[in-house]
Design a protein around this motif. Structure first.
Motif, PDB file in Angstrom:
ATOM      1  N   LEU A 156     -33.201  16.823  22.145  1.00  0.00           N
ATOM      2  CA  LEU A 156     -31.748  16.966  22.238  1.00  0.00           C
ATOM      3  C   LEU A 156     -31.039  15.863  21.462  1.00  0.00           C
ATOM      4  CD1 LEU A 156     -31.467  17.857  26.045  1.00  0.00           C
ATOM      5  CD2 LEU A 156     -31.104  19.407  24.125  1.00  0.00           C
ATOM      6  N   VAL A 157     -31.552  14.641  21.575  1.00  0.00           N
ATOM      7  CA  VAL A 157     -30.949  13.537  20.832  1.00  0.00           C
ATOM      8  C   VAL A 157     -31.144  13.734  19.331  1.00  0.00           C
ATOM      9  CG1 VAL A 157     -31.086  11.058  20.399  1.00  0.00           C
ATOM     10  CG2 VAL A 157     -31.146  11.904  22.745  1.00  0.00           C
ATOM     11  N   ALA A 158     -32.340  14.175  18.945  1.00  0.00           N
ATOM     12  CA  ALA A 158     -32.626  14.348  17.521  1.00  0.00           C
ATOM     13  C   ALA A 158     -31.708  15.380  16.881  1.00  0.00           C
ATOM     14  CB  ALA A 158     -34.086  14.746  17.334  1.00  0.00           C
ATOM     15  N   PHE A 159     -31.333  16.418  17.639  1.00  0.00           N
ATOM     16  CA  PHE A 159     -30.472  17.474  17.094  1.00  0.00           C
ATOM     17  C   PHE A 159     -29.026  17.336  17.564  1.00  0.00           C
ATOM     18  CE2 PHE A 159     -34.678  19.232  16.532  1.00  0.00           C
ATOM     19  CZ  PHE A 159     -34.581  19.900  15.316  1.00  0.00           C
ATOM     20  N   ASP A 160     -28.683  16.164  18.099  1.00  0.00           N
ATOM     21  CA  ASP A 160     -27.311  15.874  18.509  1.00  0.00           C
ATOM     22  C   ASP A 160     -26.797  16.895  19.515  1.00  0.00           C
ATOM     23  OD1 ASP A 160     -25.057  14.315  18.543  1.00  0.00           O
ATOM     24  OD2 ASP A 160     -24.064  15.395  16.893  1.00  0.00           O
ATOM     25  N   ALA A 161     -27.676  17.296  20.436  1.00  0.00           N
ATOM     26  CA  ALA A 161     -27.293  18.282  21.456  1.00  0.00           C
ATOM     27  C   ALA A 161     -27.309  17.692  22.859  1.00  0.00           C
ATOM     28  CB  ALA A 161     -28.238  19.486  21.390  1.00  0.00           C
ATOM     29  N   ALA A 162     -27.521  16.373  22.974  1.00  0.00           N
ATOM     30  CA  ALA A 162     -27.612  15.764  24.303  1.00  0.00           C
ATOM     31  C   ALA A 162     -26.287  15.832  25.044  1.00  0.00           C
ATOM     32  CB  ALA A 162     -28.085  14.310  24.183  1.00  0.00           C
ATOM     33  N   ASP A 163     -25.158  15.652  24.310  1.00  0.00           N
ATOM     34  CA  ASP A 163     -23.852  15.690  24.968  1.00  0.00           C
ATOM     35  C   ASP A 163     -23.581  17.068  25.568  1.00  0.00           C
ATOM     36  OD1 ASP A 163     -23.437  13.072  24.301  1.00  0.00           O
ATOM     37  OD2 ASP A 163     -22.245  13.520  22.505  1.00  0.00           O
ATOM     38  N   GLY A 164     -23.939  18.117  24.838  1.00  0.00           N
ATOM     39  CA  GLY A 164     -23.739  19.465  25.367  1.00  0.00           C
ATOM     40  C   GLY A 164     -24.583  19.726  26.594  1.00  0.00           C
ATOM     41  N   SER A 165     -25.829  19.222  26.593  1.00  0.00           N
ATOM     42  CA  SER A 165     -26.697  19.393  27.756  1.00  0.00           C
ATOM     43  C   SER A 165     -26.143  18.643  28.962  1.00  0.00           C
ATOM     44  CB  SER A 165     -28.110  18.897  27.420  1.00  0.00           C
ATOM     45  OG  SER A 165     -28.960  19.018  28.537  1.00  0.00           O
ATOM     46  N   ARG A 166     -25.663  17.416  28.736  1.00  0.00           N
ATOM     47  CA  ARG A 166     -25.066  16.653  29.845  1.00  0.00           C
ATOM     48  C   ARG A 166     -23.806  17.332  30.359  1.00  0.00           C
ATOM     49  NH1 ARG A 166     -26.682  12.079  26.749  1.00  0.00           N
ATOM     50  NH2 ARG A 166     -24.605  11.984  25.788  1.00  0.00           N
ATOM     51  N   ALA A 167     -23.023  17.903  29.450  1.00  0.00           N
ATOM     52  CA  ALA A 167     -21.802  18.591  29.878  1.00  0.00           C
ATOM     53  C   ALA A 167     -22.139  19.792  30.757  1.00  0.00           C
ATOM     54  CB  ALA A 167     -21.000  19.034  28.655  1.00  0.00           C
ATOM     55  N   ARG A 168     -23.216  20.505  30.408  1.00  0.00           N
ATOM     56  CA  ARG A 168     -23.629  21.644  31.245  1.00  0.00           C
ATOM     57  C   ARG A 168     -24.067  21.173  32.618  1.00  0.00           C
ATOM     58  NH1 ARG A 168     -28.342  25.063  31.876  1.00  0.00           N
ATOM     59  NH2 ARG A 168     -29.569  23.751  30.477  1.00  0.00           N
TER      60      ARG A 168
END
Length: 581
Positions: free
Chosen positions: A210-222
């Motif tokens: 998630l961090v590598a693809f800059d998707a960690a913020d979206g996962s945390r938001a979910r």
């Protein structure tokens, strides 16, 4: 409610003999509470008339006895009730696990681990409330209330009727208000808890990607959105429970007013005395306290129904198509220490179909728990022979059917065609018996959050430390383990404290201890960088071939031709068995 959920609810109720002590203690506690207030009211009012002390001695003893009895019986009720409930939970959890075994792992491949864990732990725990907060309180409360109303009726029938009317109307309105205010929240609470746990687990396990693809913020938001929804549902439930308690307190006040209004003419006419009037004034408060268990039982019942349905649906009621079923009369497996010959003719196989779930955009899935698997047959037509002691390499691109074939060989997946092991058809063998002959070292071996010793003892619990070290030595890990302090070194959750290559070596050492005559190594270097992959593959294949085992190495990466006897190509679920360059 579905029949399957009803079965689970019935399973949550202990036997009558086991539940009886809790019910009887609850009845005794309820009677003690009402008798304590009645006796106290009579004693205070009668003492105000200043009779000889002898006339008050029985009431004084009664107050003490009922005060002690209320606490003692309440303690016994909780003690015996929890004992019966926890024993029943153990049976339920064991039953769910036993139902998982025939379909695992491929029959559960589409289940989200976090949600499955929530069902296995939190939802099963919720079922303890069926006997503790539903059956036992309802049975005890109804018996105590009937007896209390009858007792009041013996003193003043009109007061009993007034109290009964207040209870019926008040409890009915409270249940109706509860249903409107929190029924939806109570039904959603368990699924939301499972969704949140699944989202957290998925985030933690995939945080690097998630961090590598800059998707960690979206996962945390979910996760935050799911947490907010769970918090709202929890607040709604708690507010409804608080409102129900307040309503039952108010009902007690109305019951007191009704009882006084009905008893006042009797007092004026001299048909009852002041002490009896005091009893009729205060006993309705104790009756309302006992009756307060009914709305709480309704709340617990709604939650338990949802959890029961989730526990029951955690595992398919029937073994899914594509997952092998043990034969009714299995034949004996091939005997002898030598590896049996393996022969596949026209083998076809496919993965179990995904189970459809209700879509929910907040869960990150729509229509199923996982991305759809490829449709159609994963293995189309496979002819393969493995001679005893042979080492073969199966190569092919991703999605060609390599892992599917591995799962067919260890009977995680069912097949069509012929798969013979030492001349015996595999479908005629018990899958567990076959798995004692054919072992699988997976691409991502499962390591438990324990020591190296415990992770190896799963394969052979009677192995000595010397045998464990010898197994580690064969896979090139003995010096590494000794440098970390010996067999007590921890490997971390899912092997987080060891590298991918070390995890593969531990898994192979475990398979070596188990003594599988046939070993399947599925992509053993998939999680190892290219610089170390060659050396790791050499060590693993060399160790696997020890003791004359038959070895099938599955890899899409190149392997030194000197390590294997032949190389087989597979593509689109087909292989020809011919030697490839």
């Amino acid at each position: 409610m579905s029949e399957r959920g009803s079965v689970m609810l019935r399973a949550a109720i202990p036997s009558a003999a086991r539940l009886a002590p809790s019910v009887l203690s609850g009845i005794a506690s309820g009677f003690s509470a009402i008798a304590l207030l009645a006796c106290s009211a009579w004693l205070i009012a009668r003492a105000a008339e200043q009779p000889p002390v002898l006339y008050l001695s029985v009431a004084v003893v009664g107050v003490r006895a009922f005060a002690l009895g209320r606490a003692v019986f309440r303690y016994l009720e909780r003690l015996t009730g929890h004992d019966a409930s926890f024993r029943q939970l153990a049976a339920i959890r064991t039953g769910v696990f036993e139902r998982m075994l025939p379909v695992a792992p491929d029959g559960l491949a589409t289940a989200r681990r976090g949600d499955l864990l929530a069902r296995f732990v939190d939802d099963v725990d919720e079922l303890q409330n069926v006997p503790l907060r539903v059956v036992q309180p309802l049975v005890s409360a109804v018996i105590v209330l009937v007896a209390a109303i009858v007792g009041v009726a013996l003193l003043a029938p009109a007061s009993a009727f007034a109290v009964l009317a207040c209870l019926v109307v008040g409890i009915g309105l409270t249940l109706l208000a509860q249903s409107f205010a929190s029924a939806r929240a109570q039904r959603e609470l368990a699924p939301l808890r499972g969704d949140l746990q699944a989202a957290v687990l998925e985030h933690v396990q995939s945080v690097d990607v998630l961090v590598a693809f800059d998707a960690a913020d979206g996962s945390r938001a979910r996760i935050e959105r799911l947490g907010d929804r769970l918090a709202r549902a929890t607040r709604s439930r708690v507010m409804a429970a608080g409102a129900a308690s307040a309503a039952m307190t108010a009902i007690g006040g109305f019951a007191v007013a009704g009882s006084l209004a009905a008893a006042a003419p009797l007092l004026e006419d001299g048909r009852i005395g002041g002490p009896v009037f005091a009893v009729l004034a205060l006993v309705p408060l104790a009756i309302a306290e006992v009756a307060a268990a009914i709305p709480l039982a309704a709340t617990a019942w709604r939650q338990a129904r949802t959890s029961a349905a989730r526990v029951e649906s955690a595992v398919p009621q029937q073994v899914p198509a594509g997952v092998p079923v043990p034969p009714e009369t299995p034949v004996d497996p091939p005997s002898g220490a030598a590896p049996p010959a393996i022969s596949l003719r026209g083998v076809q196989a496919s993965w179990p179909a995904l189970r459809e779930l209700d879509g929910d955009p907040e869960r990150g899935v729509t229509g199923s728990d996982a991305p759809p698997a490829a449709s159609g047959t994963a293995l189309v037509h496979v002819d393969l022979d493995l001679a005893p002691g042979e080492c073969a390499l199966l190569r092919g691109p991703s999605g060609a059917g390599k892992t599917t074939l591995a799962h067919v060989l260890v009977r995680f997946l069912d097949y069509a065609g012929s798969y013979r092991l030492g001349g015996v058809e595999a479908s005629a063998l018990d899958p567990d018996a076959l798995r004692r002959i054919v072992g699988l070292v997976e691409q991502r071996p499962w390591l438990f959050d324990e020591s190296v010793r415990q992770n190896l003892l799963f394969a052979r619990d009677a192995a000595t430390d010397d045998e464990l070290l010898d197994a580690l030595d064969r896979v090139g890990l003995r010096e590494w383990v000794e440098a970390r302090g010996g067999l007590d070194a921890r490997v971390g959750e899912r092997g987080s404290l060891v590298s991918g290559g070390q995890a593969q070596r531990i898994a192979l050492a475990r398979a070596t201890l188990a003594g599988f005559p046939v070993l399947v190594l599925d992509e053993p270097t998939a999680n190892v960088d290219a610089a170390q992959a060659g050396a790791l593959m050499h060590d693993l294949v060399t160790a696997a071939r020890s003791a004359g085992r038959t070895v099938l190495v599955i890899s899409h990466a190149p392997v030194d031709d000197r390590l294997v006897d032949r190389t087989i190509g597979i593509d689109d679920g087909r292989l020809d068995g011919r030697m490839t360059a």
